[in-house]
Motif scaffolding. Sequence first.
Motif, PDB file in Angstrom:
ATOM      1  N   GLN A   1      -6.760  -4.232  -3.515  1.00  9.52           N
ATOM      2  CA  GLN A   1      -5.947  -4.234  -2.303  1.00  9.52           C
ATOM      3  C   GLN A   1      -6.473  -5.236  -1.280  1.00  9.52           C
ATOM      4  O   GLN A   1      -5.702  -5.930  -0.625  1.00  9.52           O
ATOM      5  CB  GLN A   1      -5.900  -2.819  -1.693  1.00  9.52           C
ATOM      6  CG  GLN A   1      -5.227  -1.787  -2.586  1.00  9.52           C
ATOM      7  CD  GLN A   1      -3.864  -2.219  -3.044  1.00  9.52           C
ATOM      8  OE1 GLN A   1      -3.648  -2.488  -4.221  1.00  9.52           O
ATOM      9  NE2 GLN A   1      -2.919  -2.309  -2.127  1.00  9.52           N
TER      10      GLN A   1
ATOM     11  N   LYS B   1      -9.969  -0.424  -6.133  1.00 11.51           N
ATOM     12  CA  LYS B   1     -10.189  -0.453  -4.687  1.00 11.51           C
ATOM     13  C   LYS B   1     -10.277  -1.889  -4.180  1.00 11.51           C
ATOM     14  O   LYS B   1      -9.781  -2.218  -3.106  1.00 11.51           O
ATOM     15  CB  LYS B   1     -11.462   0.318  -4.336  1.00 11.51           C
ATOM     16  CG  LYS B   1     -11.331   1.829  -4.492  1.00 11.51           C
ATOM     17  CD  LYS B   1     -12.604   2.551  -4.061  1.00 11.51           C
ATOM     18  CE  LYS B   1     -12.421   4.065  -4.159  1.00 11.51           C
ATOM     19  NZ  LYS B   1     -13.650   4.793  -3.784  1.00 11.51           N
TER      20      LYS B   1
ATOM     21  N   PRO C   1      -7.039   6.314  -7.984  1.00 11.59           N
ATOM     22  CA  PRO C   1      -8.034   5.560  -7.221  1.00 11.59           C
ATOM     23  C   PRO C   1      -7.432   4.430  -6.391  1.00 11.59           C
ATOM     24  O   PRO C   1      -7.778   4.245  -5.230  1.00 11.59           O
ATOM     25  CB  PRO C   1      -8.966   5.003  -8.310  1.00 11.59           C
ATOM     26  CG  PRO C   1      -8.842   5.957  -9.430  1.00 11.59           C
ATOM     27  CD  PRO C   1      -7.420   6.415  -9.407  1.00 11.59           C
ATOM     28  N   ARG C   2      -6.509   3.684  -7.002  1.00 12.05           N
ATOM     29  CA  ARG C   2      -5.877   2.591  -6.260  1.00 12.05           C
ATOM     30  C   ARG C   2      -5.010   3.144  -5.132  1.00 12.05           C
ATOM     31  O   ARG C   2      -5.003   2.604  -4.027  1.00 12.05           O
ATOM     32  CB  ARG C   2      -5.028   1.741  -7.215  1.00 12.05           C
ATOM     33  CG  ARG C   2      -4.496   0.481  -6.558  1.00 12.05           C
ATOM     34  CD  ARG C   2      -3.759  -0.397  -7.541  1.00 12.05           C
ATOM     35  NE  ARG C   2      -3.228  -1.569  -6.868  1.00 12.05           N
ATOM     36  CZ  ARG C   2      -2.439  -2.460  -7.446  1.00 12.05           C
ATOM     37  NH1 ARG C   2      -2.121  -2.318  -8.716  1.00 12.05           N
ATOM     38  NH2 ARG C   2      -1.982  -3.496  -6.770  1.00 12.05           N
TER      39      ARG C   2
ATOM     40  N   SER D   1      -5.516   5.956  -3.631  1.00 14.42           N
ATOM     41  CA  SER D   1      -6.436   6.490  -2.620  1.00 14.42           C
ATOM     42  C   SER D   1      -6.941   5.385  -1.710  1.00 14.42           C
ATOM     43  O   SER D   1      -7.048   5.562  -0.493  1.00 14.42           O
ATOM     44  CB  SER D   1      -7.628   7.184  -3.291  1.00 14.42           C
ATOM     45  OG  SER D   1      -7.198   8.312  -4.001  1.00 14.42           O
ATOM     46  N   ALA D   2      -7.253   4.224  -2.320  1.00 16.61           N
ATOM     47  CA  ALA D   2      -7.688   3.076  -1.523  1.00 16.61           C
ATOM     48  C   ALA D   2      -6.567   2.638  -0.575  1.00 16.61           C
ATOM     49  O   ALA D   2      -6.804   2.337   0.604  1.00 16.61           O
ATOM     50  CB  ALA D   2      -8.085   1.928  -2.434  1.00 16.61           C
TER      51      ALA D   2
ATOM     52  N   ASP E   1       0.823  -1.213   0.000  1.00 16.41           N
ATOM     53  CA  ASP E   1       0.000   0.000   0.000  1.00 16.41           C
ATOM     54  C   ASP E   1       0.857   1.264   0.000  1.00 16.41           C
ATOM     55  O   ASP E   1       0.574   2.225  -0.718  1.00 16.41           O
ATOM     56  CB  ASP E   1      -0.940   0.009   1.210  1.00 16.41           C
ATOM     57  CG  ASP E   1      -2.134  -0.922   1.013  1.00 16.41           C
ATOM     58  OD1 ASP E   1      -2.549  -1.095  -0.138  1.00 16.41           O
ATOM     59  OD2 ASP E   1      -2.642  -1.473   1.997  1.00 16.41           O
TER      60      ASP E   1
ATOM     61  N   ARG F   1      -6.383   2.777   3.665  1.00 18.96           N
ATOM     62  CA  ARG F   1      -6.007   1.620   4.490  1.00 18.96           C
ATOM     63  C   ARG F   1      -4.836   1.967   5.409  1.00 18.96           C
ATOM     64  O   ARG F   1      -4.796   1.537   6.569  1.00 18.96           O
ATOM     65  CB  ARG F   1      -5.650   0.441   3.581  1.00 18.96           C
ATOM     66  CG  ARG F   1      -6.856  -0.206   2.925  1.00 18.96           C
ATOM     67  CD  ARG F   1      -6.477  -0.921   1.632  1.00 18.96           C
ATOM     68  NE  ARG F   1      -5.365  -1.833   1.811  1.00 18.96           N
ATOM     69  CZ  ARG F   1      -5.482  -3.096   2.239  1.00 18.96           C
ATOM     70  NH1 ARG F   1      -6.676  -3.587   2.524  1.00 18.96           N
ATOM     71  NH2 ARG F   1      -4.419  -3.866   2.369  1.00 18.96           N
TER      72      ARG F   1
END
Length: 576
Positions: free
Chosen positions: A185, A182, A297-298, A300-301, A119, A305
């Motif tokens: 992950q 999203k 977007p990824r 941000s996800a 992440d 986390r």
Amino acid sequence: MVKLMRFLRPYRYMVVMTMVFVLLQSIANLYLPTLMSDIVNEGIVKENTGYIWKIGGLMLLVSAVGAVLSVAASYLSSRAASGFGKMLRSSVFTHIERFSLQEFDKLGTASLITRTTNDITQVQQVLNMMLRMMVMAPMMCIGGIVMALSKDAHLSLVIIVAVPILALAIFGIGSKGIPYFKAMQTKIDKLNLVLREYLTGIRVVRAFNRTEHEQERFNRANEDVTATAIKANQIMAGMMPVMMLMMNVTQIAIIWFGGLRISTGHMQVGDLMAFLQYAMQILFSLMMASMMFSMVPRASASAMRIHEVLATDPVIHDSEKAGTKESSERGQVTFDKVTFRYPGAEKPALSSISFTAKPGQVTAIIGGTGSGKSTLVSLIPRFYDVESGSIRIGNTDVRDMSQSALRSRIGFVPQKALLFTGTIADNIRYGKEDATDEEVVHAAQVAQAAEFIADMKDGVHTVLAQGGSNLSGGQKQRLSIARALVRKPDVYVFDDSFSALDFKTDAKLRAALKNETENATVIIVAQRVNTVMDADQIIVLEEGEIAGTGTHRELLETCAVYREIVKSQLTEEEIA
């Protein structure tokens, strides 16, 4: 992601300089088509060779300056993003170190590993791109539109039509891909969980011949991640053909209508060439924005986390009045009407537990499986906090002591012997970092580990495999005991730490412990009656409650639960 930007503060000067360099690079790129227009209109059309050389040299200079600025911006953005990642990883790891077991149970070990590695890498990569793109994309788009208007306002209608269509296409495609990024992950968490369970349980997997089953589990998790990634990338892959189509259509339209403008004398050839380049710069800036749109977007996800970890406050923390004050009974452990239940459990794991373990004495805890033995001793070093009642060391409630001070007074040997990669001496010194060689050897001797250590080629300097897999269960237990002994604490807690020892080694170890721990409080959790029958005090647990307290002889007469345990393990002659 905005909440994580505080980790970028130490690198704010690099960020500012990156943006300045990108801004100057964008200005250089926007200036080049105008210079090319001048070469065509004033040099080639008018056959002015000197002017061509002059402006051509200026173009080379501007290009060189742009290249240097680009390299400098890339270097600084990479430094800033890498520093951000380093600080964020360090902060997350430090925060995780403060977690109680309750937070680990809630978030999951596999998920915490993913959040600390994958992440953070996702966020770091996007940040590296954003530091350059967030200035370059709008600058090239707005600057390109302004320069295009300055060349020919009428022809700019082509761009005005093309840009909104392209922007809507990017938004439509991107909005469909966001949910998949999203979901990826979470599915990577599951993949890591399966992989971690397989690697840590490899012996059990092979012992029960379940390799194919684990392969199927991994394949299912792997295919799930792959299918989601393919679906997300298939959607995002549609963005490039759409953009190229729009760029080509726009080029054709500009050349078509530009040619008409030239034929009527409203536009020069050089201006059309410059206009075409500005149009491409505008569309390329939208392409850069779309690349960010697919990655953000990824990221941000991932950022959410990571923030979830940092925003999770440990349930167990030092109170404001926490100190290191000690009473005269430094090692005395008192349980006073202690009740504890695991989060979400309907029934307490322990109910109204009261007893006192005194220095110089051995207090043993015995009971059936699931009676709460390990739970009870895990409350002493505050792995969990009690629901009601109190646990005191001396006269001080453990909640009124700092966790560091509390645990420095306890030598804890867990139920599952855990060793770290390194030498035997390193593992024993884990209990006391500054232990001398003599202290290490003495602890190994008391723990009955000296004999098997001496048989090894490098003795205490023998390097252990991961998890101590090149040792037997009994050898690992003895090294775990030596690790606790070397720190010479006030309280020793042995959580079923003799289960892998044969009866002879068990007896020798308990005899050696008597001399070593004569001034300390010793609490032993055990399944075997032979291990606890010589204890000064035996606590019998049944379903989280005390079923009896006393010596071996006293409990044989007064406690039915203890008699049942003894009869299941000893013969009539041994009991007598």
